[in-house]
Design an enzyme around this catalytic site. Structure first.
Site, PDB file in Angstrom:
ATOM      1  N   TYR A  75       0.796  -1.228   0.000  1.00 57.51           N
ATOM      2  CA  TYR A  75       0.000   0.000   0.000  1.00 57.51           C
ATOM      3  C   TYR A  75       0.832   1.283   0.000  1.00 57.51           C
ATOM      4  O   TYR A  75       0.783   2.061  -0.943  1.00 57.51           O
ATOM      5  CB  TYR A  75      -0.962   0.007   1.203  1.00 57.51           C
ATOM      6  CG  TYR A  75      -1.890  -1.180   1.198  1.00 57.51           C
ATOM      7  CD1 TYR A  75      -2.886  -1.294   0.236  1.00 57.51           C
ATOM      8  CD2 TYR A  75      -1.740  -2.212   2.124  1.00 57.51           C
ATOM      9  CE1 TYR A  75      -3.719  -2.391   0.198  1.00 57.51           C
ATOM     10  CE2 TYR A  75      -2.571  -3.315   2.094  1.00 57.51           C
ATOM     11  CZ  TYR A  75      -3.559  -3.397   1.135  1.00 57.51           C
ATOM     12  OH  TYR A  75      -4.371  -4.485   1.090  1.00 57.51           O
ATOM     13  N   HIS A 102      -7.614   1.437   1.002  1.00 58.00           N
ATOM     14  CA  HIS A 102      -7.372   0.053   1.386  1.00 58.00           C
ATOM     15  C   HIS A 102      -6.301  -0.159   2.466  1.00 58.00           C
ATOM     16  O   HIS A 102      -6.278  -1.213   3.123  1.00 58.00           O
ATOM     17  CB  HIS A 102      -6.965  -0.703   0.116  1.00 58.00           C
ATOM     18  CG  HIS A 102      -7.314  -2.142   0.097  1.00 58.00           C
ATOM     19  ND1 HIS A 102      -7.385  -2.908   1.234  1.00 58.00           N
ATOM     20  CD2 HIS A 102      -7.621  -2.975  -0.921  1.00 58.00           C
ATOM     21  CE1 HIS A 102      -7.703  -4.145   0.891  1.00 58.00           C
ATOM     22  NE2 HIS A 102      -7.853  -4.199  -0.402  1.00 58.00           N
TER      23      HIS A 102
HETATM   24  N1  COA Z   1     -20.363 -28.952   2.048  1.00 58.67           N
HETATM   25  C1  COA Z   1     -21.366 -28.175   2.504  1.00 58.67           C
HETATM   26  N2  COA Z   1     -21.192 -26.895   2.906  1.00 58.67           N
HETATM   27  C2  COA Z   1     -19.951 -26.370   2.813  1.00 58.67           C
HETATM   28  C3  COA Z   1     -18.861 -27.117   2.322  1.00 58.67           C
HETATM   29  C4  COA Z   1     -19.107 -28.468   1.931  1.00 58.67           C
HETATM   30  N3  COA Z   1     -18.133 -29.246   1.472  1.00 58.67           N
HETATM   31  N4  COA Z   1     -17.756 -26.348   2.353  1.00 58.67           N
HETATM   32  C5  COA Z   1     -18.136 -25.145   2.839  1.00 58.67           C
HETATM   33  N5  COA Z   1     -19.453 -25.163   3.127  1.00 58.67           N
HETATM   34  C6  COA Z   1     -20.252 -24.088   3.705  1.00 58.67           C
HETATM   35  C7  COA Z   1     -19.530 -23.415   4.865  1.00 58.67           C
HETATM   36  O1  COA Z   1     -19.796 -24.098   6.088  1.00 58.67           O
HETATM   37  C8  COA Z   1     -20.129 -22.024   4.824  1.00 58.67           C
HETATM   38  O2  COA Z   1     -21.435 -22.081   5.400  1.00 58.67           O
HETATM   39  P1  COA Z   1     -22.237 -20.753   5.896  1.00 58.67           P
HETATM   40  O3  COA Z   1     -22.700 -20.053   4.671  1.00 58.67           O
HETATM   41  O4  COA Z   1     -23.366 -21.317   6.675  1.00 58.67           O
HETATM   42  O5  COA Z   1     -21.270 -19.974   6.699  1.00 58.67           O
HETATM   43  C9  COA Z   1     -20.318 -21.765   3.351  1.00 58.67           C
HETATM   44  O6  COA Z   1     -20.385 -23.042   2.741  1.00 58.67           O
HETATM   45  C10 COA Z   1     -19.204 -20.958   2.742  1.00 58.67           C
HETATM   46  O7  COA Z   1     -17.986 -21.673   2.781  1.00 58.67           O
HETATM   47  P2  COA Z   1     -16.909 -21.559   1.590  1.00 58.67           P
HETATM   48  O8  COA Z   1     -17.608 -21.210   0.361  1.00 58.67           O
HETATM   49  O9  COA Z   1     -16.043 -22.758   1.595  1.00 58.67           O
HETATM   50  O10 COA Z   1     -16.073 -20.292   1.882  1.00 58.67           O
HETATM   51  P3  COA Z   1     -15.631 -19.583   3.209  1.00 58.67           P
HETATM   52  O11 COA Z   1     -16.800 -18.857   3.776  1.00 58.67           O
HETATM   53  O12 COA Z   1     -14.918 -20.555   4.077  1.00 58.67           O
HETATM   54  O13 COA Z   1     -14.644 -18.499   2.610  1.00 58.67           O
HETATM   55  C11 COA Z   1     -12.569 -17.603   1.857  1.00 58.67           C
HETATM   56  C12 COA Z   1     -13.462 -18.837   1.920  1.00 58.67           C
HETATM   57  C13 COA Z   1     -11.294 -17.941   1.176  1.00 58.67           C
HETATM   58  C14 COA Z   1     -13.286 -16.535   1.071  1.00 58.67           C
HETATM   59  C15 COA Z   1     -12.312 -17.122   3.289  1.00 58.67           C
HETATM   60  O14 COA Z   1     -11.633 -18.141   3.990  1.00 58.67           O
HETATM   61  C16 COA Z   1     -11.416 -15.926   3.375  1.00 58.67           C
HETATM   62  O15 COA Z   1     -10.265 -16.031   3.718  1.00 58.67           O
HETATM   63  N6  COA Z   1     -11.917 -14.721   3.097  1.00 58.67           N
HETATM   64  C17 COA Z   1     -11.106 -13.529   3.146  1.00 58.67           C
HETATM   65  C18 COA Z   1     -11.560 -12.668   2.075  1.00 58.67           C
HETATM   66  C19 COA Z   1     -10.918 -11.312   2.211  1.00 58.67           C
HETATM   67  O16 COA Z   1     -10.200 -10.969   3.110  1.00 58.67           O
HETATM   68  N7  COA Z   1     -11.229 -10.502   1.256  1.00 58.67           N
HETATM   69  C20 COA Z   1     -10.703  -9.186   1.307  1.00 58.67           C
HETATM   70  C21 COA Z   1     -11.155  -8.412   0.177  1.00 58.67           C
HETATM   71  S1  COA Z   1     -10.615  -6.755   0.325  1.00 58.67           S
END
Ligand code: COA
Length: 631
Positions: free
Chosen positions: A112, A348
């Site tokens: 940044y 950011h």
């Molecule tokens: N079967 C059924 N459900 C599942 C599953 C499976 N195999 N795998 C995941 N799920 C469910 C999860 O339990 C979760 O349920 P919820 O909606 O009830 O909470 C949902 O699906 C979403 O999970 P998933 O899609 O795997 O993603 P996540 O929420 O774990 O997110 C990342 C993944 C990488 C986005 C997250 O770990 C992350 O690090 N985000 C950071 C993003 C960030 O900082 N962005 C900045 C932008 S400036």
């Protein structure tokens, strides 16, 4: 937006309606924040050989065999016992023992503050909110007043240290970013910028800045007893501001903040030579946040509406429209148009998207439940207008900034779409991670367009660790490559395609787990490079290698920013021939924002968006065509 949590992982207790706290300090829990932070683990330094092996693996789908062999040779040399890698690794481990987080300061500087491109498009993300049901100034002012009250309600939780701690997989997350987003501003420097935060200053701010028709105002939002102004009171004050800034022919001073950082750094020093200007700039920098009351933008069809709002959030539409109605260095700016357009732009450096959308979710919920408190109309003073003395030199800087900004505006291609065929419930019903499903679909869309895989960045949260920001999930894997190659291959059966899809999804989720547990490769490689710079040794060859350049050229820069609100975050591409892709997966639909540059003949946001929609549908179809027992 290279640097980019986990709202969905962190069950957001704070978003329940009970989280709307009263604006009094009765619930203050002093020391809670520090105690929580101190309980968090420190970011680990991954084992050297693990990173080198994983680096080789991520190169496979994006690098030719010949280059891979050369890189393998360099990595063996770097990683050999007693070699350069070992020495740098020891340095990193020492740094990790001595600091709260071995990475955070390096990351803040390199991603940044030392990044010299304009923050507009190149760094600051925007948030597009659904169209509001008003078309006039009355509606705009009323909405802005409620929004300000909602943000102040959120601020109470920050001030009282009652912000509920978020959790991921049962583990508490670092909450530091929430304490960085209010009363904060980036300040340009000729070589590197700084961020100043006034929350803990001797006299923390009690005002927000309002900008209307390019004119800035200080709006005090607390009464002398420390209670926040009511919505009615804020409305009255906003009316006064609106009425005293009717002329539009003012110099758009804020447009200076859209410049290349070195240019702006020099212009800034010139601007603040004048005492009045310096005081006005300080009032903006110190304010809790900024509200931009935008003029109406050109009307577009319903189909293009969200994409147009995305551009309004990212850059304001150009010097003829609302780009001068911003202070792009300000950490948090809410944008409310007279035509009902609405959203946010944020700088950011202090935070990732998730705390910002958590705040947005809170504000939206607050506004839904906020009762109108009829307050006794004690007359309040006229909000102070911030004056600027425009010298010929400043005028020239403004003209240059206008020109540059308009070039950037013309170059940005954004497409916001609502994928309405299914949301995250479909992959979940198939026992697949929704995020991995979307990422694999993106790989398929890209492959169908370019007949190759590309270096892909997805932000992963490191907030399980103290002061953690992000690492990179590399979504192009050998497994995703096998799937995208098979998907349109007529010799492959449905069963084979689904098997390969499942493998690609499992691989993506495994990389995600590795990344959020501090074991991904990108920040470790950055650390090793930074350690070499600090040790004043030559940069190791692995960082001068073509493979490294290709690996760091992210044609797809992506991020999931989940929100309860039906919104989507958007940001620009990070390379000239790349795409920025951000998405908010809701239960039954997914909001996508895709950006590209018009100056690149090979990229087209709407086309990638179309291919992504097809990829998602085709992936669903191969799954549902298979008998359930075969899944
Ligand atoms: N079967 C059924 N459900 C599942 C599953 C499976 N195999 N795998 C995941 N799920 C469910 C999860 O339990 C979760 O349920 P919820 O909606 O009830 O909470 C949902 O699906 C979403 O999970 P998933 O899609 O795997 O993603 P996540 O929420 O774990 O997110 C990342 C993944 C990488 C986005 C997250 O770990 C992350 O690090 N985000 C950071 C993003 C960030 O900082 N962005 C900045 C932008 S400036």
């Amino acid at each position: 937006m290279l640097a980019r949590v986990i709202r969905s992982m962190a069950k957001p207790a704070r978003m329940q309606s009970s989280s709307l706290v009263k604006p009094v300090s009765l619930t203050k829990i002093p020391g809670r924040y520090l105690a929580h932070q101190e309980g968090l683990p420190k970011l680990p330094v991954p084992p050297l050989q693990q990173t080198l092996d994983r680096y080789m693996a991520v190169l496979q789908p994006i690098i030719s065999q010949e280059e891979l062999e050369h890189t393998k040779h360099l990595l063996d040399e770097f990683g050999k016992p007693g070699g350069v890698g070992e020495r740098l690794q020891k340095g990193l481990e020492r740094r990790a023992r001595k600091t709260e987080n071995w990475l955070s300061d390096w990351w803040l500087q390199t991603a940044y503050l030392e990044y010299r491109m304009p923050v507009v498009i190149h760094s600051s993300p925007g948030v597009v909110l659904p169209k509001l049901e008003f078309h006039d100034r009355q509606g705009q002012i009323r909405y802005a007043a409620k929004l300000i009250a909602g943000v102040l309600d959120f601020k109470t939780m920050i001030d009282n240290e009652t912000l509920p701690v978020e959790y991921l997989g049962g583990k508490p997350l670092c909450m530091n970013q929430y304490y960085q987003i209010l009363s904060s501003c980036r300040i340009p420097g000729p070589k590197r910028d700084t961020v100043i935060n006034y929350t803990l200053s001797k006299s923390p701010p009690t005002h927000v800045t309002i900008v209307h028709n390019f004119q800035f105002f200080v709006l005090d939002v607390y009464n002398s007893d420390g209670s926040p102004l009511t919505v009615d009171q804020i409305c009255t004050q906003l009316e006064k501001i609106w009425n005293s800034s009717l002329q539009t022919n003012k110099e758009p001073i804020g447009i200076l903040t859209s410049q290349h950082r070195n240019t702006w750094g020099n212009a800034y020093n010139n601007l603040i030579k004048d005492k009045t200007n310096k005081e006005s700039v300080k009032a903006i920098q110190k304010s809790i946040f900024t509200v931009c009351l935008d003029a109406p933008m050109p009307r577009v069809s319903d189909e293009l509406y969200l994409s147009r709002v995305a551009t309004q959030m990212l850059h304001g539409g150009g010097s003829r429209w609302n780009s001068g109605n911003r202070w792009f260095d300000k950490t948090l700016q809410f944008i409310i148009g007279e035509d009902g357009s609405c959203g946010v732009i944020y700088e950011h450096a202090p935070a990732e998207g998730p705390p910002i959308v958590a705040l947005v979710d809170h504000v939206v919920e607050f506004m839904r439940s906020a009762e109108t408190v009829r307050s006794p109309m004690i007359p309040l003073p006229m909000p102070k207008k911030l004056r600027f003395n425009i010298t010929p030199e400043i005028k020239k800087d403004i003209e240059k900034a206008k020109q540059n900004l308009n070039i950037m505006v013309h170059d940005l291609d954004v497409k916001v779409t609502v994928f309405s065929h299914f949301g995250k419930n479909f992959p979940k019903s198939q026992r697949m991670s929704p995020d991995a499903f979307i990422q694999v679909a993106l790989q398929l869309a890209y492959y169908r367009n370019y007949n190759r895989c590309c270096s892909t960045y997805e932000s992963a949260s490191l907030r399980m660790y103290r002061l953690g920001r992000t690492d990179t999930i590399r979504s192009a894997s050998i497994d995703s490559q096998h799937f995208v190659q098979a998907m349109d291959d007529p010799s492959k059966s449905n069963q084979q395609k689904v098997d390969l899809l499942q493998k690609a999804i499992v691989a993506h989720r495994a990389y995600t787990n590795m990344a959020i547990n501090g074991q991904a490769i990108d920040r470790h490689l950055l650390g090793l490079k930074m350690q070499a710079i600090e040790d004043l040794t030559s940069i190791p060859e692995i960082f001068m290698d073509t493979s490294f350049a290709v690996a760091m050229h992210f044609n797809l820069s992506t991020s999931q920013v989940p929100a309860k609100t039906d919104c989507v975050m958007c940001f620009g591409p990070v390379v000239p021939d790349g795409y920025g892709v951000c998405y908010n997966p809701m239960d039954e639909h997914i909001n996508f924002a895709i950006s590209a540059f018009n100056s690149c003949a090979e990229t087209n946001a709407a086309h990638l968006s179309h291919l992504l929609e097809e990829a998602l549908l085709d992936m669903r179809d191969v799954i549902i065509q298979l008998p359930k027992s075969k899944l």
